[in-house]
Scaffold this active site. Structure first.
Site, short mmCIF file in Angstrom:
data_model
loop_
_atom_site.label_atom_id
_atom_site.label_comp_id
_atom_site.label_asym_id
_atom_site.label_seq_id
_atom_site.Cartn_x
_atom_site.Cartn_y
_atom_site.Cartn_z
N ASP A 49 34.97 -3.79 -12.08
CA ASP A 49 33.87 -4.03 -13.01
C ASP A 49 33.81 -5.51 -13.38
O ASP A 49 32.73 -6.11 -13.45
CB ASP A 49 34.05 -3.16 -14.25
CG ASP A 49 33.00 -3.42 -15.31
OD1 ASP A 49 31.82 -3.09 -15.08
OD2 ASP A 49 33.35 -3.99 -16.37
N GLU A 121 32.84 0.25 -7.80
CA GLU A 121 33.59 -0.72 -8.60
C GLU A 121 35.06 -0.73 -8.18
O GLU A 121 35.69 -1.79 -8.11
CB GLU A 121 33.45 -0.41 -10.08
CG GLU A 121 32.06 -0.71 -10.62
CD GLU A 121 31.94 -0.49 -12.11
OE1 GLU A 121 31.07 -1.11 -12.73
OE2 GLU A 121 32.73 0.33 -12.67
#
Length: 244
Positions: A49, A121
């Site tokens: 992320d 991610e």
């Protein structure tokens, strides 16, 4: 569970993640809990992320020197959204490679936006661990760069209900109300939302769920108020998230 060739996934990604880290990135917590406990991909997702956010933020800052902080933030939010990441995952054929527990497999977890986006991610995080920051940044930009100029993606990622609320307050128009009606059978319900302020309709939207119809009505109203068109526009905006 059907065995898939992760080597094909690596070819599509264009990176060389070591086998152990790749397997970790593809392991959903449902699989880990049913077969272990085993390690799963949430820590890599946490790392990825940040890799994603920094790469996209830097690219936006460089590519659009005239945009304000607010506009840059809106573009970033759209590009790194769950919906955008899930679309990227589908384009890579990621779903069959994700290791899921029985329950998630039975409910088609390999095509859920949330699982696809989280796994993307995790793959960004895995690339950072295996290949370094430069390769991870290159991967992020290769997969997201085209989205930075995509009007549909940018529009889909915006929080239109909040934006129209702020705009209405700025213009001192009064309290916003959504009037929603539904038609059709339960399995194919279509909702229409009128965004009203006082006795005037500023935007109309339709969708397969109430929240989708309200969101599209909010976008129509925002575009109407900021462009001063002759009449509110009716918009149809769909997404694959659940909810009525």
């Amino acid at each position: 569970m059907t065995t898939v060739d992760n080597g094909e996934l690596l070819k599509r990604l264009g990176v060389d993640i070591d086998a152990e880290t790749l397997q970790l990135a593809l392991t959903h917590r449902s699989f880990a809990y049913e077969n272990g406990p085993l390690p799963h991909n949430e820590r890599l997702e946490f790392l990825g992320d940040s890799v994603l956010g920094l790469a996209v933020t830097t690219e936006l800052y460089t590519r659009f020197p005239d945009l304000s902080e607010g506009e840059l933030a809106k573009r970033r939010a759209a590009v790194v959204s769950e919906r955008s990441l899930a679309a990227i995952a589908r384009s890579l054929g990621l779903g069959p490679h994700i290791r899921l527990g029985r329950g998630e497999s039975m409910t088609h977890g390999d095509d859920k936006d949330s699982i696809l986006a989280d796994t993307m991610e995790a793959l960004f995080g895995a690339t950072y661990i295996s290949c370094g920051g430069d390769r991870a940044r290159d991967l992020v930009l290769r997969l997201t760069s085209a989205l930075l100029d995509d009007d549909f993606v940018l529009g889909a990622g915006r929080d239109w209900k909040t934006e129209i609320q702020e705009l209405a307050a700025e213009l001192d128009l009064g309290e916003i109300q959504y009037v929603v009606t539904g038609t059709g059978p339960d399995h194919a319900r279509v909702f229409e939302a009128d965004l009203r302020i006082g006795d005037k309709t500023y935007g109309v939207g339709t969708g397969s769920a109430k929240k989708h119809a309200e969101r599209s009505a909010a976008e129509a109203a925002y575009r109407y108020l900021t462009s001063q068109e002759d009449a509110p526009t009716t918009l149809l905006i769909e997404d694959s998230s659940d909810g009525a």
